[in-house]
Scaffold this motif. Structure first.
Motif, PDB file in Angstrom:
ATOM      1  N   ALA A 141       1.107  -1.047   0.113  1.00  0.00           N
ATOM      2  CA  ALA A 141      -0.095   0.512   0.178  1.00  0.00           C
ATOM      3  C   ALA A 141       0.559   1.417   0.485  1.00  0.00           C
ATOM      4  CB  ALA A 141      -0.518  -0.704   1.179  1.00  0.00           C
ATOM      5  N   CYS A 142       1.848   1.371   1.372  1.00  0.00           N
ATOM      6  CA  CYS A 142       2.922   1.984   0.803  1.00  0.00           C
ATOM      7  C   CYS A 142       3.934   2.845  -0.775  1.00  0.00           C
ATOM      8  CB  CYS A 142       3.863   2.387   1.725  1.00  0.00           C
ATOM      9  SG  CYS A 142       4.893   3.513   2.224  1.00  0.00           S
ATOM     10  N   LEU A 143       4.170   1.652  -1.541  1.00  0.00           N
ATOM     11  CA  LEU A 143       4.377   1.991  -2.435  1.00  0.00           C
ATOM     12  C   LEU A 143       4.017   1.758  -3.441  1.00  0.00           C
ATOM     13  CD1 LEU A 143       7.504   0.941  -3.458  1.00  0.00           C
ATOM     14  CD2 LEU A 143       7.249  -1.303  -3.690  1.00  0.00           C
ATOM     15  N   TRP A 144       2.525   1.595  -3.801  1.00  0.00           N
ATOM     16  CA  TRP A 144       1.965   1.930  -4.974  1.00  0.00           C
ATOM     17  C   TRP A 144       0.959   2.919  -4.816  1.00  0.00           C
ATOM     18  CZ3 TRP A 144       4.183   0.841  -8.554  1.00  0.00           C
ATOM     19  CH2 TRP A 144       5.724  -0.410  -9.065  1.00  0.00           C
ATOM     20  N   LEU A 145       0.430   3.190  -3.433  1.00  0.00           N
ATOM     21  CA  LEU A 145      -0.809   4.566  -2.709  1.00  0.00           C
ATOM     22  C   LEU A 145       0.250   5.280  -2.517  1.00  0.00           C
ATOM     23  CD1 LEU A 145      -3.203   2.366  -1.287  1.00  0.00           C
ATOM     24  CD2 LEU A 145      -3.203   2.625  -3.751  1.00  0.00           C
ATOM     25  N   ALA A 146       0.410   5.732  -1.471  1.00  0.00           N
ATOM     26  CA  ALA A 146       1.756   6.267  -0.858  1.00  0.00           C
ATOM     27  C   ALA A 146       2.787   7.464  -1.870  1.00  0.00           C
ATOM     28  CB  ALA A 146       1.724   6.341   0.144  1.00  0.00           C
TER      29      ALA A 146
ATOM     30  N   PHE B 149       6.312  -4.238 -10.364  1.00  0.00           N
ATOM     31  CA  PHE B 149       4.782  -4.182  -9.582  1.00  0.00           C
ATOM     32  C   PHE B 149       4.760  -5.952  -9.263  1.00  0.00           C
ATOM     33  CE2 PHE B 149       1.057  -6.274  -8.653  1.00  0.00           C
ATOM     34  CZ  PHE B 149       0.306  -5.804  -7.108  1.00  0.00           C
ATOM     35  N   GLY B 150       5.777  -6.342 -10.270  1.00  0.00           N
ATOM     36  CA  GLY B 150       6.456  -7.635 -10.496  1.00  0.00           C
ATOM     37  C   GLY B 150       7.198  -8.195  -9.596  1.00  0.00           C
TER      38      GLY B 150
ATOM     39  N   SER C  11       7.712  -5.852  -6.737  1.00  0.00           N
ATOM     40  CA  SER C  11       7.648  -6.187  -5.702  1.00  0.00           C
ATOM     41  C   SER C  11       6.575  -7.065  -4.614  1.00  0.00           C
ATOM     42  CB  SER C  11       6.678  -4.574  -4.785  1.00  0.00           C
ATOM     43  OG  SER C  11       5.370  -4.449  -5.924  1.00  0.00           O
ATOM     44  N   ILE C  12       5.989  -8.023  -5.740  1.00  0.00           N
ATOM     45  CA  ILE C  12       5.241  -9.091  -5.119  1.00  0.00           C
ATOM     46  C   ILE C  12       6.464 -10.319  -4.840  1.00  0.00           C
ATOM     47  CG2 ILE C  12       3.328 -10.873  -6.170  1.00  0.00           C
ATOM     48  CD1 ILE C  12       1.953  -8.262  -4.805  1.00  0.00           C
ATOM     49  N   ALA C  13       7.035 -10.317  -5.434  1.00  0.00           N
ATOM     50  CA  ALA C  13       8.346 -11.523  -5.564  1.00  0.00           C
ATOM     51  C   ALA C  13       8.848 -11.198  -4.376  1.00  0.00           C
ATOM     52  CB  ALA C  13       9.060 -11.454  -6.740  1.00  0.00           C
ATOM     53  N   ARG C  14       8.779  -9.964  -3.484  1.00  0.00           N
ATOM     54  CA  ARG C  14       9.293  -9.757  -2.461  1.00  0.00           C
ATOM     55  C   ARG C  14       8.607  -9.910  -1.238  1.00  0.00           C
ATOM     56  NH1 ARG C  14      12.687  -3.786  -2.879  1.00  0.00           N
ATOM     57  NH2 ARG C  14      14.089  -4.081  -4.736  1.00  0.00           N
ATOM     58  N   VAL C  15       7.760  -9.564  -1.412  1.00  0.00           N
ATOM     59  CA  VAL C  15       6.669  -9.789  -0.919  1.00  0.00           C
ATOM     60  C   VAL C  15       6.298 -11.735  -0.524  1.00  0.00           C
ATOM     61  CG1 VAL C  15       3.811 -10.028  -0.290  1.00  0.00           C
ATOM     62  CG2 VAL C  15       5.491  -8.012  -0.857  1.00  0.00           C
ATOM     63  N   LEU C  16       6.046 -12.111  -1.686  1.00  0.00           N
ATOM     64  CA  LEU C  16       6.338 -13.635  -1.281  1.00  0.00           C
ATOM     65  C   LEU C  16       7.277 -14.427  -0.808  1.00  0.00           C
ATOM     66  CD1 LEU C  16       4.459 -14.246  -5.125  1.00  0.00           C
ATOM     67  CD2 LEU C  16       3.205 -14.391  -2.769  1.00  0.00           C
TER      68      LEU C  16
END
Length: 247
Positions: free
Chosen positions: A9-14, A69-70, A72-77
């Motif tokens: 949320a911070c990365l892509w909204l703020a 975005f891809g 960031s998702i990979a890092r989260v996973l």
């Protein structure tokens, strides 16, 4: 997981509205201010520190942001899957509940009994062994009582500990008799055979019990010498599953 979602949320909204690294760091503050509220609530407090740690771990306030975005998702996973795999490993492989911990401690006690029977008298530090053995017995009792668990044959925690203690005392009685010079050849052979059987007690506890009975009979009528051996023999014969590696 909450920290990972907050980082996205911070990365892509703020962060898209930030003009420099300082603004990016400042935009992280509202997300971090959630942490005290999480700590204040009884149900969310255990994961509050993890929330802040994961949030900070996934974000790097460097302007401009080049991550996709891809990515960031990979890092989260990656961050989320690490603890998940660790949880599964501890749940399925390592002893993480009281029942499995108790089984591990009991296995350690059995291995130590076998090692003590196999050792020469000079290798045994009586005080150190007694302290360590007693500590593990008390730990086993506490774990079994906490788990509400029974041994393989329906034995309670205290009965299990007494049986293990009886075998430990018998081994040290045999080691003391082996050191004594005033024993006959037949007595020494019985002692040696009993210790040999006890060194393999997890494979054949009933044979170890019979060898102990033979050694007790060979010692004569002194109850101080025979009773510890007889008690241990009875425990081994009556409850072989307690001492068996297959039990």
């Amino acid at each position: 997981m909450r920290g990972a979602i907050a980082s996205l949320a911070c990365l892509w909204l703020a962060w898209p509205v930030a003009q420099n690294s300082t603004q990016m760091a400042l935009l992280m503050v509202p997300f971090l201010l959630v942490t005290p509220f999480l700590i204040a609530h009884r149900k969310t407090a255990p994961g509050a520190v993890d929330y802040a740690m994961v949030f900070l771990l996934l974000l790097q306030p460097t302007f401009p942001t080049l991550i996709t975005f891809g990515d960031s998702i990979a890092r989260v996973l990656a961050v989320v899957s690490g603890p998940a795999f660790a949880y599964l490993g501890f749940r399925m492989v390592f002893a993480t509940d009281e029942r499995r911990r108790a089984a591990t401690v009991q296995s350690m006690i059995l291995s130590e009994l076998a090692a003590s029977a196999q050792a020469s008298p000079a290798q045994i530090d009586e005080a150190s062994w007694t302290t360590r053995f007693s500590h593990r017995l008390l730990l086993l009792v506490r774990m079994r009582e906490k788990a509400g668990n029974k041994a393989g044959e329906g034995l309670g925690a205290e009965t299990t500990a007494r049986a293990l203690q009886a075998v430990g005392e018998a081994i040290h009685q045999l080691q003391a008799l082996r050191r004594r010079a005033a024993t006959t050849g037949g007595q020494q052979r019985a002692i040696t055979t009993a210790l040999s059987r006890l060194s393999q007690l997890q494979e054949a506890p009933d044979r170890a019990g019979r060898a102990l009975l033979t050694a007790a009979r060979r010692q004569g009528g002194d109850p101080d010498e025979t009773q510890p051996l007889e008690r241990a023999a009875q425990a081994l014969i009556d409850h072989p599953a307690l001492f068996s590696a297959r039990g």
